[in-house]
Design an enzyme around this catalytic site. Structure first.
Site, PDB file in Angstrom:
ATOM      1  N   CYS A   5       0.980  -1.337   0.110  1.00 13.99           N
ATOM      2  CA  CYS A   5      -0.189  -0.041  -0.064  1.00 13.99           C
ATOM      3  C   CYS A   5       1.056   1.181   0.102  1.00 13.99           C
ATOM      4  O   CYS A   5       0.523   2.147  -0.565  1.00 13.99           O
ATOM      5  CB  CYS A   5      -0.915   0.018   1.079  1.00 13.99           C
ATOM      6  N   GLY A  37      -3.772   1.691   9.642  1.00 10.00           N
ATOM      7  CA  GLY A  37      -2.892   1.184   8.527  1.00 10.00           C
ATOM      8  C   GLY A  37      -3.606   1.483   7.132  1.00 10.00           C
ATOM      9  O   GLY A  37      -4.222   2.503   6.922  1.00 10.00           O
ATOM     10  N   CYS A  38      -3.164   0.589   6.395  1.00  8.51           N
ATOM     11  CA  CYS A  38      -3.448   0.803   4.877  1.00  8.51           C
ATOM     12  C   CYS A  38      -5.015   1.061   4.977  1.00  8.51           C
ATOM     13  O   CYS A  38      -5.854   0.043   5.150  1.00  8.51           O
ATOM     14  CB  CYS A  38      -2.965  -0.320   4.123  1.00  8.51           C
ATOM     15  N   PHE A  39      -5.772   1.985   3.742  1.00  2.98           N
ATOM     16  CA  PHE A  39      -6.970   1.988   4.055  1.00  2.98           C
ATOM     17  C   PHE A  39      -7.690   1.092   3.228  1.00  2.98           C
ATOM     18  O   PHE A  39      -8.776   0.697   3.473  1.00  2.98           O
ATOM     19  CB  PHE A  39      -7.496   3.629   3.547  1.00  2.98           C
TER      20      PHE A  39
END
Length: 205
Positions: A5, A37-39
């Site tokens: 990501c 964290g990563c969406f």
């Protein structure tokens, strides 16, 4: 997109000593805001929960206007990748969404989740009113009592900036992408195993 990501005018947002903004209900739906964290991962998790209509990927918690993915990845905007969770409070409560938040992450990881590291991937729970703040603080107190060193920040909600269109529904649209197969789907499955009663019947992984 690459396999992580991460590889893919100041001043309006000052969260310290700021009153939170309450987002009005629309058509019976309410909104909650989380960074974890990563969406891409967070969007996939919340959209799998009963009562959640949609999870939108974006940015929040920083100090710049109209942040972009590239800006956010520098770590200089103050923003974290975040998600706007649109939910039906008659089906799922804010308290349950907070439970989902902690059940779907490494509670103690600072400035990141999994392979994604940096302040743009830090964990933040945003509250819009005193009741939400109390729910978040009670959960953190319970986790602390259990021995966890909770890394997540707690901040008043000020503004959510929607991410670029190509980030929306990313896991659904790119199920074979390396990051989705290697990180997002395993993270979802790990969460789903903890709280299977919350998962929509339509979800297949």
């Amino acid at each position: 997109m690459a396999s992580t990501c991460a590889d893919s005018d100041k001043g309006i947002e000052q969260a310290i000593n700021t009153e939170p903004i309450q987002v009005p209900s629309q058509n019976g739906m309410q909104r909650a805001y989380f960074a974890s964290g990563c969406f891409w991962c967070v969007e996939e998790i919340y959209e799998g929960v009963k009562g959640v209509n949609e999870s939108i990927s974006g940015y929040s918690g920083g100090h710049t206007k109209n942040p972009t993915y590239e800006d956010s990845n520098t770590g200089k905007t103050g923003h974290a990748e975040a998600n706007e969770v649109v939910y039906d409070p008659q089906v799922v409560s804010f308290k349950t969404l907070v439970d989902v938040y902690f059940a779907s992450q490494n509670i103690e990881q600072l400035n990141g989740q999994g392979p994604d590291n940096g302040s743009q991937y830090r964990s933040i729970l945003f509250y819009q009113n005193d009741n939400e703040k109390k729910i978040i603080e009670a959960k953190i107190a319970a986790l602390t009592q259990e021995g966890f060193k909770v890394a997540a920040e707690v901040k008043p909600f000020i503004k959510f900036w929607r991410a670029e269109d190509y980030h929306q529904d990313y896991a659904q649209l790119h199920p074979s992408q390396a990051y989705i197969r290697g990180v997002s789907i395993p993270r979802f499955k790990k969460f789903a195993a903890k709280m299977p009663e919350l998962i929509k019947d339509s979800v297949k992984h």
